[in-house]
Design a protein around this motif. Structure first.
Motif, PDB file in Angstrom:
ATOM      1  N   LEU A  91       0.831  -1.207   0.000  1.00  6.62           N
ATOM      2  CA  LEU A  91       0.000   0.000   0.000  1.00  6.62           C
ATOM      3  C   LEU A  91       0.863   1.254   0.000  1.00  6.62           C
ATOM      4  CD1 LEU A  91      -2.751   1.374   0.209  1.00  6.62           C
ATOM      5  CD2 LEU A  91      -2.601   1.128   2.698  1.00  6.62           C
ATOM      6  N   GLN A  92       1.924   1.266   0.758  1.00  2.27           N
ATOM      7  CA  GLN A  92       2.806   2.425   0.806  1.00  2.27           C
ATOM      8  C   GLN A  92       3.476   2.659  -0.538  1.00  2.27           C
ATOM      9  OE1 GLN A  92       5.171   1.174   4.117  1.00  2.27           O
ATOM     10  NE2 GLN A  92       3.761   1.977   5.660  1.00  2.27           N
ATOM     11  N   ILE A  93       3.848   1.591  -1.231  1.00  2.00           N
ATOM     12  CA  ILE A  93       4.433   1.724  -2.571  1.00  2.00           C
ATOM     13  C   ILE A  93       3.411   2.283  -3.547  1.00  2.00           C
ATOM     14  CG2 ILE A  93       5.363   0.434  -4.523  1.00  2.00           C
ATOM     15  CD1 ILE A  93       6.604  -1.509  -2.496  1.00  2.00           C
ATOM     16  N   LEU A  94       2.192   1.742  -3.506  1.00  2.00           N
ATOM     17  CA  LEU A  94       1.129   2.226  -4.390  1.00  2.00           C
ATOM     18  C   LEU A  94       0.825   3.692  -4.128  1.00  2.00           C
ATOM     19  CD1 LEU A  94      -1.136   1.682  -6.459  1.00  2.00           C
ATOM     20  CD2 LEU A  94      -2.583   0.963  -4.545  1.00  2.00           C
ATOM     21  N   THR A  95       0.763   4.079  -2.853  1.00  2.00           N
ATOM     22  CA  THR A  95       0.486   5.469  -2.497  1.00  2.00           C
ATOM     23  C   THR A  95       1.554   6.404  -3.040  1.00  2.00           C
ATOM     24  OG1 THR A  95      -0.633   4.765  -0.465  1.00  2.00           O
ATOM     25  CG2 THR A  95       0.092   7.052  -0.586  1.00  2.00           C
ATOM     26  N   GLY A  96       2.826   5.985  -2.926  1.00  2.00           N
ATOM     27  CA  GLY A  96       3.916   6.816  -3.428  1.00  2.00           C
ATOM     28  C   GLY A  96       3.796   7.107  -4.905  1.00  2.00           C
ATOM     29  N   HIS A  97       3.355   6.122  -5.687  1.00  2.00           N
ATOM     30  CA  HIS A  97       3.172   6.332  -7.125  1.00  2.00           C
ATOM     31  C   HIS A  97       1.947   7.190  -7.414  1.00  2.00           C
ATOM     32  CE1 HIS A  97       6.331   3.749  -8.775  1.00  2.00           C
ATOM     33  NE2 HIS A  97       6.033   2.846  -7.836  1.00  2.00           N
ATOM     34  N   LEU A  98       0.830   6.897  -6.746  1.00  2.00           N
ATOM     35  CA  LEU A  98      -0.413   7.606  -7.048  1.00  2.00           C
ATOM     36  C   LEU A  98      -0.378   9.064  -6.622  1.00  2.00           C
ATOM     37  CD1 LEU A  98      -3.194   4.975  -6.217  1.00  2.00           C
ATOM     38  CD2 LEU A  98      -2.421   5.768  -8.457  1.00  2.00           C
ATOM     39  N   GLU A  99       0.425   9.393  -5.627  1.00  2.00           N
ATOM     40  CA  GLU A  99       0.528  10.797  -5.212  1.00  2.00           C
ATOM     41  C   GLU A  99       1.023  11.671  -6.362  1.00  2.00           C
ATOM     42  OE1 GLU A  99       1.366  10.552  -0.393  1.00  2.00           O
ATOM     43  OE2 GLU A  99       3.040  10.489  -1.807  1.00  2.00           O
ATOM     44  N   ASN A 100       1.815  11.098  -7.247  1.00  2.00           N
ATOM     45  CA  ASN A 100       2.322  11.858  -8.383  1.00  2.00           C
ATOM     46  C   ASN A 100       1.238  12.163  -9.415  1.00  2.00           C
ATOM     47  OD1 ASN A 100       4.930  11.671  -7.280  1.00  2.00           O
ATOM     48  ND2 ASN A 100       5.286   9.693  -8.279  1.00  2.00           N
ATOM     49  N   TYR A 101       0.174  11.347  -9.415  1.00  3.08           N
ATOM     50  CA  TYR A 101      -0.902  11.535 -10.389  1.00  3.08           C
ATOM     51  C   TYR A 101      -2.095  12.296  -9.809  1.00  3.08           C
ATOM     52  CZ  TYR A 101       1.379   8.051 -13.377  1.00  3.08           C
ATOM     53  OH  TYR A 101       2.274   7.373 -14.177  1.00  3.08           O
ATOM     54  N   THR A 102      -2.278  12.207  -8.495  1.00  2.00           N
ATOM     55  CA  THR A 102      -3.492  12.752  -7.891  1.00  2.00           C
ATOM     56  C   THR A 102      -3.644  14.251  -8.116  1.00  2.00           C
ATOM     57  OG1 THR A 102      -3.428  11.042  -6.187  1.00  2.00           O
ATOM     58  CG2 THR A 102      -4.794  12.962  -5.752  1.00  2.00           C
ATOM     59  N   SER A 103      -2.554  15.003  -8.057  1.00  2.32           N
ATOM     60  CA  SER A 103      -2.647  16.458  -8.207  1.00  2.32           C
ATOM     61  C   SER A 103      -2.977  16.864  -9.636  1.00  2.32           C
ATOM     62  CB  SER A 103      -1.336  17.113  -7.767  1.00  2.32           C
ATOM     63  OG  SER A 103      -0.247  16.594  -8.524  1.00  2.32           O
ATOM     64  N   ASP A 104      -2.446  16.124 -10.630  1.00  2.00           N
ATOM     65  CA  ASP A 104      -2.669  16.488 -12.035  1.00  2.00           C
ATOM     66  C   ASP A 104      -3.871  15.788 -12.654  1.00  2.00           C
ATOM     67  OD1 ASP A 104      -0.425  18.132 -12.011  1.00  2.00           O
ATOM     68  OD2 ASP A 104       0.917  16.484 -12.557  1.00  2.00           O
ATOM     69  N   TYR A 105      -4.236  14.641 -12.132  1.00  2.00           N
ATOM     70  CA  TYR A 105      -5.340  13.854 -12.691  1.00  2.00           C
ATOM     71  C   TYR A 105      -6.301  13.455 -11.570  1.00  2.00           C
ATOM     72  CZ  TYR A 105      -2.113  13.477 -16.617  1.00  2.00           C
ATOM     73  OH  TYR A 105      -1.245  13.750 -17.657  1.00  2.00           O
ATOM     74  N   THR A 106      -6.753  14.469 -10.825  1.00  2.00           N
ATOM     75  CA  THR A 106      -7.585  14.212  -9.647  1.00  2.00           C
ATOM     76  C   THR A 106      -8.865  13.469  -9.992  1.00  2.00           C
ATOM     77  OG1 THR A 106      -6.734  16.235  -8.616  1.00  2.00           O
ATOM     78  CG2 THR A 106      -8.725  15.267  -7.670  1.00  2.00           C
ATOM     79  N   LEU A 107      -9.569  13.920 -11.026  1.00  2.00           N
ATOM     80  CA  LEU A 107     -10.842  13.302 -11.395  1.00  2.00           C
ATOM     81  C   LEU A 107     -10.650  11.842 -11.796  1.00  2.00           C
ATOM     82  CD1 LEU A 107     -13.865  13.540 -11.895  1.00  2.00           C
ATOM     83  CD2 LEU A 107     -13.349  14.369 -14.207  1.00  2.00           C
ATOM     84  N   GLN A 108      -9.620  11.583 -12.605  1.00  2.00           N
ATOM     85  CA  GLN A 108      -9.383  10.210 -13.047  1.00  2.00           C
ATOM     86  C   GLN A 108      -9.068   9.289 -11.873  1.00  2.00           C
ATOM     87  OE1 GLN A 108      -8.268  12.953 -14.444  1.00  2.00           O
ATOM     88  NE2 GLN A 108      -7.939  12.762 -16.650  1.00  2.00           N
ATOM     89  N   VAL A 109      -8.262   9.794 -10.935  1.00  4.02           N
ATOM     90  CA  VAL A 109      -7.912   8.976  -9.770  1.00  4.02           C
ATOM     91  C   VAL A 109      -9.152   8.732  -8.907  1.00  4.02           C
ATOM     92  CG1 VAL A 109      -6.552   8.888  -7.648  1.00  4.02           C
ATOM     93  CG2 VAL A 109      -5.519   9.744  -9.754  1.00  4.02           C
ATOM     94  N   LEU A 110      -9.988   9.754  -8.739  1.00  3.76           N
ATOM     95  CA  LEU A 110     -11.214   9.597  -7.963  1.00  3.76           C
ATOM     96  C   LEU A 110     -12.136   8.550  -8.578  1.00  3.76           C
ATOM     97  CD1 LEU A 110     -12.160  13.282  -7.043  1.00  3.76           C
ATOM     98  CD2 LEU A 110     -11.700  11.434  -5.422  1.00  3.76           C
ATOM     99  N   LEU A 128      -4.287   9.877   0.158  1.00  2.01           N
ATOM    100  CA  LEU A 128      -4.352  10.661  -1.080  1.00  2.01           C
ATOM    101  C   LEU A 128      -5.229  11.908  -0.976  1.00  2.01           C
ATOM    102  CD1 LEU A 128      -4.685   7.863  -3.807  1.00  2.01           C
ATOM    103  CD2 LEU A 128      -2.614   9.078  -3.091  1.00  2.01           C
ATOM    104  N   PHE A 129      -6.305  11.845  -0.183  1.00  9.59           N
ATOM    105  CA  PHE A 129      -7.309  12.905  -0.237  1.00  9.59           C
ATOM    106  C   PHE A 129      -7.558  13.616   1.091  1.00  9.59           C
ATOM    107  CE2 PHE A 129      -8.479   9.691  -3.450  1.00  9.59           C
ATOM    108  CZ  PHE A 129      -8.276  10.454  -4.584  1.00  9.59           C
ATOM    109  N   GLY A 130      -6.936  13.177   2.168  1.00 13.74           N
ATOM    110  CA  GLY A 130      -7.130  13.844   3.444  1.00 13.74           C
ATOM    111  C   GLY A 130      -8.369  13.375   4.184  1.00 13.74           C
TER     112      GLY A 130
END
Length: 254
Positions: free
Chosen positions: A50-69, A97-99
């Protein structure tokens, strides 16, 4: 087939709508994401993954928020619908990812939608499975639902907040013992909030977690227990309106 045995059209439409949203969401996310190596995208089975997955997804969440949601909701709903274990890791991921506020809202929405999909699927084809896996639990649940029919929302809230019965069983068995969908949905929406709050809060400090047992400290457990007691008290104080023998559910015939 009697009137009461027919599957209501509005419920069938709602179930089909959930499935359509799920499929459309996955396709939309796939088509809108940039070309990249997504080999890291897999369901986590432990905190390290989970920590590895989170590290990768944090890079996408800010630029592709809707897609990640949308992708997050689609996966969560799929897991809930088909009883795939690991949704606790998805709840932790929401916090990371979202607080707190958005994370809790996201988890409650996705978990409720997935539970609803499971409810409708079980109403259509789940009776043999529930009879096969949990015959004793089903008998117990049926009797409790019949006894507390007038205070059913309180009882369902109690089940959602406490570990009296597994959530997977509640999702599958509720339509079989005639728990109305509006009661099921309201109890799910409200009852999941406390556990979602605890898990999402832990996800915000994901790097500090060493095991899943760290999620529930004494204060969190006490809070969940108190909420459960408060929710079921009206049902316990009320009269058991079904003192007569509870009709048994007919076993599915082959």
């Amino acid at each position: 087939m009697g009137r009461d045995d027919r599957f209501p059209v509005w419920e069938a439409a709602l179930g089909a709508g959930v499935a359509a949203v799920f499929a459309a969401g996955l396709v939309g996310v796939y088509l809108s994401m940039p070309d990249s190596d997504y080999s890291f995208l897999k369901l986590p089975h432990n905190l390290q993954e989970l920590q590895i997955l989170t590290g990768h997804l944090e890079n996408y969440t800010s630029d592709y928020t809707l897609q990640v949601l949308v992708g997050y909701c689609a996966v969560y709903i799929f897991m809930q619908t088909f009883m795939i274990p690991g949704t606790i890791f998805m709840s932790l991921l929401a916090g990371a990812l979202f607080g707190q506020l958005r994370g809790v809202a996201l988890v409650v929405f996705a978990a409720s939608a997935g539970a609803s999909s499971c409810y409708f699927l079980s109403k259509m084809i789940g009776k043999p499975l529930v009879f096969s896996l949990w015959p004793d639990k089903l008998t117990f649940f049926q009797k409790q639902v019949a006894r507390r029919r007038q205070k059913l929302l309180n009882y369902m809230l109690f089940l959602r907040v406490t570990p009296t019965l597994p959530n997977t069983f509640i999702n599958l068995a509720s339509p079989i013992v005639d728990v109305p969908y509006h009661t099921f949905l309201l109890a799910t929406l409200i009852g999941l909030i406390p556990a979602a709050y605890v898990t999402v809060r832990a996800g915000i400090a994901l790097g500090e977690l060493t095991s899943l047992s760290d999620l529930y400290d004494t204060q969190s457990v006490a809070l969940l227990f108190l909420i459960g007691v408060v929710s079921v008290t009206p049902a316990l104080l009320g009269k058991d309106e079904a003192q007569e023998k509870t009709p048994e559910i007919a076993a599915p015939t082959s």
